[in-house]
Design a protein around this motif. Structure first.
Motif, PDB file in Angstrom:
ATOM      1  N   UNK A  14       0.884  -1.228  -0.033  1.00 19.64           N
ATOM      2  CA  UNK A  14      -0.107  -0.009  -0.073  1.00 19.64           C
ATOM      3  C   UNK A  14       0.854   1.114   0.106  1.00 19.64           C
ATOM      4  N   UNK A  15       0.413   2.488  -0.663  1.00 16.86           N
ATOM      5  CA  UNK A  15       1.142   3.414  -0.641  1.00 16.86           C
ATOM      6  C   UNK A  15       0.851   4.279   0.808  1.00 16.86           C
ATOM      7  N   UNK A  39       4.697   0.199   0.556  1.00 10.65           N
ATOM      8  CA  UNK A  39       5.261  -0.714   1.519  1.00 10.65           C
ATOM      9  C   UNK A  39       4.378  -1.642   1.867  1.00 10.65           C
ATOM     10  N   UNK A  40       4.454  -2.831   2.678  1.00  4.49           N
ATOM     11  CA  UNK A  40       3.885  -3.771   3.487  1.00  4.49           C
ATOM     12  C   UNK A  40       3.367  -3.218   4.530  1.00  4.49           C
ATOM     13  N   UNK A  41       2.018  -3.019   4.910  1.00  4.70           N
ATOM     14  CA  UNK A  41       1.355  -2.384   6.137  1.00  4.70           C
ATOM     15  C   UNK A  41       0.697  -3.647   7.161  1.00  4.70           C
ATOM     16  N   UNK A  42       1.259  -3.511   8.253  1.00  2.00           N
ATOM     17  CA  UNK A  42       0.774  -4.592   9.072  1.00  2.00           C
ATOM     18  C   UNK A  42       0.232  -3.831  10.292  1.00  2.00           C
ATOM     19  N   UNK A  43      -1.325  -3.924  10.450  1.00  2.30           N
ATOM     20  CA  UNK A  43      -2.018  -3.131  11.361  1.00  2.30           C
ATOM     21  C   UNK A  43      -2.264  -4.166  12.515  1.00  2.30           C
ATOM     22  N   UNK A  78      -0.715   7.038   6.746  1.00  5.22           N
ATOM     23  CA  UNK A  78      -0.986   5.596   6.460  1.00  5.22           C
ATOM     24  C   UNK A  78      -1.941   5.470   5.338  1.00  5.22           C
ATOM     25  N   UNK A  79      -2.316   4.316   4.679  1.00 10.93           N
ATOM     26  CA  UNK A  79      -3.479   4.320   3.589  1.00 10.93           C
ATOM     27  C   UNK A  79      -4.730   4.775   4.245  1.00 10.93           C
ATOM     28  N   UNK A  80      -5.216   4.599   5.223  1.00 11.18           N
ATOM     29  CA  UNK A  80      -6.408   5.187   5.948  1.00 11.18           C
ATOM     30  C   UNK A  80      -6.519   6.555   6.228  1.00 11.18           C
ATOM     31  N   UNK A  81      -5.320   7.224   5.805  1.00  4.77           N
ATOM     32  CA  UNK A  81      -5.578   8.706   6.142  1.00  4.77           C
ATOM     33  C   UNK A  81      -4.804   9.323   7.469  1.00  4.77           C
ATOM     34  N   UNK A  82      -4.728   8.224   8.434  1.00  5.17           N
ATOM     35  CA  UNK A  82      -4.192   8.452   9.769  1.00  5.17           C
ATOM     36  C   UNK A  82      -2.790   9.070   9.627  1.00  5.17           C
TER      37      UNK A  82
END
Length: 108
Positions: A14-15, A39-43, A78-82
């Motif tokens: 994800x960007x 990148x690979x994002x791990x929540x 982050x991708x969700x805008x945070x």
């Protein structure tokens, strides 16, 4: 040096936007130019030690190519805008070994 395969970043990555921390100025913290990175994002929530050695909670871990600059204190969108702050970053450099080299970034 073998990194995380490019196809993996393309398929599951994800960007995010990283503004590297430069230092403290007279009007607060200063940051370098914003860079969009795949990148690979791990929540996943986990405990990490920050730059001062305190144990803190990281809400997200991001796995990036080794060429990315994300020192502690950097701003990350982050991708969700945070918008979050880098707690710690560590290089996983395998050198000539056949392991995926990457930069692991723990954000608040």
């Amino acid at each position: 040096m073998a990194g995380i395969p490019q196809w993996l970043y393309i398929q599951t990555g994800q960007d995010i936007v990283i503004e590297p921390y430069v230092g403290a100025g007279p009007f607060g913290d200063t940051y370098g130019p914003a860079t969009v990175v795949r990148c690979i994002v791990d929540e996943r929530r986990r405990l990490v030690r920050d730059a001062t050695g305190d144990t803190v909670v990281s809400e997200t871990t991001v796995y990036c190519p080794l060429t990315v600059a994300a020192p502690p204190g950097s701003r990350v969108t982050l991708p969700d805008g945070r918008v979050s702050v880098v707690l710690t970053s560590s290089r996983g450099d395998g050198g000539r070994l056949p392991v995926p080299s990457h930069l692991e970034v723990a954000v608040r």
